[in-house]
Write a protein that holds these residues in place. Structure first.
Motif, PDB file in Angstrom:
ATOM      1  N   ILE A   1       4.616   0.155 -18.322  1.00  0.00           N
ATOM      2  CA  ILE A   1       5.527  -0.731 -17.270  1.00  0.00           C
ATOM      3  C   ILE A   1       5.104  -2.074 -16.675  1.00  0.00           C
ATOM      4  N   GLY A   2       5.877  -2.992 -17.011  1.00  0.00           N
ATOM      5  CA  GLY A   2       5.635  -4.090 -16.283  1.00  0.00           C
ATOM      6  C   GLY A   2       5.791  -4.361 -14.711  1.00  0.00           C
ATOM      7  N   LEU A   3       4.742  -5.108 -13.740  1.00  0.00           N
ATOM      8  CA  LEU A   3       5.165  -4.789 -12.824  1.00  0.00           C
ATOM      9  C   LEU A   3       5.585  -6.287 -11.827  1.00  0.00           C
ATOM     10  N   ASN A   4       6.475  -5.607 -11.062  1.00  0.00           N
ATOM     11  CA  ASN A   4       6.774  -7.221 -10.117  1.00  0.00           C
ATOM     12  C   ASN A   4       6.990  -7.306  -8.936  1.00  0.00           C
ATOM     13  N   ARG A   5       6.843  -9.013  -8.316  1.00  0.00           N
ATOM     14  CA  ARG A   5       6.348  -8.635  -7.007  1.00  0.00           C
ATOM     15  C   ARG A   5       7.693  -8.035  -6.105  1.00  0.00           C
ATOM     16  N   ALA A   6       8.992  -7.548  -6.397  1.00  0.00           N
ATOM     17  CA  ALA A   6      10.144  -7.096  -5.892  1.00  0.00           C
ATOM     18  C   ALA A   6       9.690  -6.109  -5.658  1.00  0.00           C
ATOM     19  N   GLU A   7       8.902  -4.959  -6.516  1.00  0.00           N
ATOM     20  CA  GLU A   7       8.435  -3.808  -6.296  1.00  0.00           C
ATOM     21  C   GLU A   7       7.536  -3.302  -5.041  1.00  0.00           C
ATOM     22  N   ALA A   8       7.382  -4.475  -4.742  1.00  0.00           N
ATOM     23  CA  ALA A   8       5.703  -4.134  -3.652  1.00  0.00           C
ATOM     24  C   ALA A   8       7.066  -4.259  -2.484  1.00  0.00           C
ATOM     25  N   LEU A   9       7.975  -4.953  -2.445  1.00  0.00           N
ATOM     26  CA  LEU A   9       8.530  -5.599  -1.086  1.00  0.00           C
ATOM     27  C   LEU A   9       9.307  -4.641  -1.331  1.00  0.00           C
ATOM     28  N   PHE A  10      10.213  -3.838  -1.658  1.00  0.00           N
ATOM     29  CA  PHE A  10      11.112  -2.472  -2.146  1.00  0.00           C
ATOM     30  C   PHE A  10      10.852  -0.986  -1.047  1.00  0.00           C
ATOM     31  N   ARG A  11       8.728  -1.161  -1.953  1.00  0.00           N
ATOM     32  CA  ARG A  11       8.153   0.613  -1.411  1.00  0.00           C
ATOM     33  C   ARG A  11       7.702  -0.436   0.250  1.00  0.00           C
ATOM     34  N   ALA A  12       7.813  -1.142   0.738  1.00  0.00           N
ATOM     35  CA  ALA A  12       6.968  -1.709   2.330  1.00  0.00           C
ATOM     36  C   ALA A  12       8.727  -1.702   2.784  1.00  0.00           C
ATOM     37  N   GLY A  13       9.451  -1.647   3.054  1.00  0.00           N
ATOM     38  CA  GLY A  13      11.304  -1.601   2.989  1.00  0.00           C
ATOM     39  C   GLY A  13      11.760  -3.110   3.275  1.00  0.00           C
ATOM     40  N   THR A  14      11.179  -4.421   2.446  1.00  0.00           N
ATOM     41  CA  THR A  14      11.440  -5.907   3.468  1.00  0.00           C
ATOM     42  C   THR A  14      12.292  -6.192   2.024  1.00  0.00           C
ATOM     43  N   TYR A  15      13.114  -5.508   1.201  1.00  0.00           N
ATOM     44  CA  TYR A  15      13.724  -6.281  -0.611  1.00  0.00           C
ATOM     45  C   TYR A  15      15.081  -5.909   0.700  1.00  0.00           C
ATOM     46  N   TYR A  16      15.917  -6.486   0.007  1.00  0.00           N
ATOM     47  CA  TYR A  16      17.059  -6.869  -0.060  1.00  0.00           C
ATOM     48  C   TYR A  16      18.290  -5.567  -0.655  1.00  0.00           C
ATOM     49  N   TYR A  17      17.791  -4.733  -0.864  1.00  0.00           N
ATOM     50  CA  TYR A  17      18.381  -3.312  -0.468  1.00  0.00           C
ATOM     51  C   TYR A  17      16.716  -1.984   0.291  1.00  0.00           C
ATOM     52  N   PRO A  18      17.630  -1.296   0.171  1.00  0.00           N
ATOM     53  CA  PRO A  18      16.741  -0.646   1.344  1.00  0.00           C
ATOM     54  C   PRO A  18      16.321   0.791  -0.403  1.00  0.00           C
ATOM     55  N   ALA A  19      15.469   1.000   0.288  1.00  0.00           N
ATOM     56  CA  ALA A  19      15.223   2.329  -0.875  1.00  0.00           C
ATOM     57  C   ALA A  19      16.265   3.718  -0.240  1.00  0.00           C
ATOM     58  N   THR A  20      15.461   4.481  -2.142  1.00  0.00           N
ATOM     59  CA  THR A  20      16.813   6.159  -1.300  1.00  0.00           C
ATOM     60  C   THR A  20      15.855   6.783  -1.384  1.00  0.00           C
TER      61      THR A  20
ATOM     62  N   TRP B   1      12.123 -14.565  -1.758  1.00  0.00           N
ATOM     63  CA  TRP B   1      12.162 -15.389   0.126  1.00  0.00           C
ATOM     64  C   TRP B   1       9.654 -13.966   0.137  1.00  0.00           C
ATOM     65  N   LEU B   2       9.638 -14.568  -0.774  1.00  0.00           N
ATOM     66  CA  LEU B   2       7.938 -14.532  -0.428  1.00  0.00           C
ATOM     67  C   LEU B   2       7.944 -14.637   1.077  1.00  0.00           C
ATOM     68  N   ASP B   3       8.069 -15.727   1.895  1.00  0.00           N
ATOM     69  CA  ASP B   3       8.351 -15.332   2.927  1.00  0.00           C
ATOM     70  C   ASP B   3       9.853 -15.591   3.339  1.00  0.00           C
ATOM     71  N   PRO B   4       9.258 -13.995   4.469  1.00  0.00           N
ATOM     72  CA  PRO B   4      10.335 -13.924   5.203  1.00  0.00           C
ATOM     73  C   PRO B   4      10.991 -14.230   6.033  1.00  0.00           C
ATOM     74  N   ARG B   5      10.689 -15.376   6.673  1.00  0.00           N
ATOM     75  CA  ARG B   5      10.986 -16.134   8.030  1.00  0.00           C
ATOM     76  C   ARG B   5      12.580 -16.702   7.533  1.00  0.00           C
ATOM     77  N   PRO B   6      13.705 -17.242   8.654  1.00  0.00           N
ATOM     78  CA  PRO B   6      14.029 -18.179   7.963  1.00  0.00           C
ATOM     79  C   PRO B   6      14.351 -19.013   7.493  1.00  0.00           C
ATOM     80  N   ILE B   7      15.140 -19.545   6.666  1.00  0.00           N
ATOM     81  CA  ILE B   7      14.529 -20.384   6.003  1.00  0.00           C
ATOM     82  C   ILE B   7      15.608 -22.084   6.539  1.00  0.00           C
ATOM     83  N   GLU B   8      14.340 -23.307   6.464  1.00  0.00           N
ATOM     84  CA  GLU B   8      15.072 -24.438   6.749  1.00  0.00           C
ATOM     85  C   GLU B   8      15.459 -25.012   5.774  1.00  0.00           C
ATOM     86  N   LEU B   9      16.658 -25.923   5.798  1.00  0.00           N
ATOM     87  CA  LEU B   9      17.686 -26.492   4.577  1.00  0.00           C
ATOM     88  C   LEU B   9      16.938 -27.963   4.888  1.00  0.00           C
TER      89      LEU B   9
END
Length: 332
Positions: free
Chosen positions: A43-62, A251-259
């Motif tokens: 199994i390869g780990l990805n940062r997205a999985e830590a975000l998902f587990r913590a509830g900060t990914y772009y879609y919610p956990a089931t 989006w490792l920095d969850p603050r609003p993006i500045e363009l």
């Protein structure tokens, strides 16, 4: 009396840190029409999985009982009706184009839609295969297919010590582009140079825009490949040429993006799961990755390998520290 066969899988029932992950027995089902089942070897780990587990990914956990995991390599042990491209014994890997709350691959055996599976590169072991698809296909899709990176282009790669970051350095170098890697401190600078970065900027002590302009003779980079977002996204845009391109894939920095106001500027947001849903993209990405592994121009960096599914919590703890370079793998 019929006994339902079981297999072990990683689940979580609440959001939180690595300790919310548990290993439980779940029903081992037969693959349905258009599905493939395989025995997981790594199994390869990805940062997205830590975000998902913590509830900060772009879609919610089931919840409760959410699955987890995008990336795994294994051996097919059953196929469903209508599947003709795979058979028992085939070496495969998952392509991370699914909701991992439902189809997460942290487990001993997993069932995926056939469109979420590709063959492993010929002659490549399970640990390496578990470390290549998401990182290298993201780099390939984001830099080449979306960003249009060409030989001779300067490309800024932020968060360059991550799995995708190291893959992006190698991908850019492979086609003759000039990778400019960023990292927060001096600690990982030499590693990034050894991986093929032409230049490394330590953003904790150096000004990103000034350094990129210095490296490029005042011109700026042609492309930036950004994993961070947030207010720092403005400086990333400032560092490219007018008319340049920025591809934002995280989006490792969850603050609003500045363009940036360095216009004209093209900004793409990149989700690798979308193109991975098409057969043509999977074919092109597989060919690029496989040929790169064969000629040695692509070589995944394995930060650490943990043995046993029960080490998944330890693996997530390491990922949370952000002290590693490259990919964390759990071998079953």
């Amino acid at each position: 009396m019929t006994t339902t066969p079981l297999t072990r899988a990683v689940l979580f029932h609440e959001l939180g840190g690595p300790d919310v992950l548990t290993i439980e027995d779940v029903a081992l089902r037969e693959p349905g029409p258009g599905e493939v089942r395989f025995r997981v070897e790594a199994i390869g780990l990805n940062r997205a999985e830590a975000l998902f587990r913590a509830g900060t990914y772009y879609y919610p956990a089931t919840l409760p009982g959410s699955r987890l995991g995008y990336e795994a390599a294994g051996v097919v042990d059953a196929v469903g009706a209508g599947v003709t491209g795979f058979a028992s014994g085939d070496l495969v890997m998952a392509v991370a184009n699914f909701d991992f709350g439902v189809h997460g691959v942290y487990g001993e055996r997993v069932v995926l839609p056939v469109d979420s599976v590709v063959r492993r590169p010929e002659g490549v072991d399970a640990v390496t295969s578990a470390a290549v698809w998401l990182t290298y296909s993201t780099a390939y899709g984001g830099l080449l297919e979306t960003g249009g990176l060409r030989p001779g282009d300067h490309v800024v790669i932020t968060g360059a010590s991550s799995g995708v970051g190291t893959a992006a350095i190698q991908t850019a170098a492979r086609i003759g582009a000039i990778p400019i890697a960023t990292t927060r401190t001096e600690a990982k600078k030499q590693q990034l140079l050894d991986l093929g970065a032409a230049h490394v900027i330590t953003t904790g002590s150096e000004d990103l825009v000034k350094e990129v302009k210095r490296i490029t003779g005042g011109r700026g980079a042609d492309l930036a490949f950004d994993a961070i977002g947030g207010p720092g996204f403005r400086a990333v845009g400032d560092a490219v040429v007018p008319g340049g391109t920025v591809v934002l894939y995280g989006w490792l920095d969850p603050r609003p993006i500045e363009l940036s106001l360095n216009w004209p500027l093209t900004v793409h947001t990149y989700n690798n799961g979308v193109p991975a849903g098409t057969e043509g993209y999977r074919r092109r990405a597989s060919a690029f990755i496989g040929s790169g592994l064969r000629d040695g121009s692509l070589a995944p960096v394995i930060a650490e390998t943990f043995d046993g599914l029960e080490r998944i919590v330890d693996a997530h703890r390491l990922m949370e520290t952000c002290t590693h370079t490259g990919k964390i793998v759990v071998r079953l």
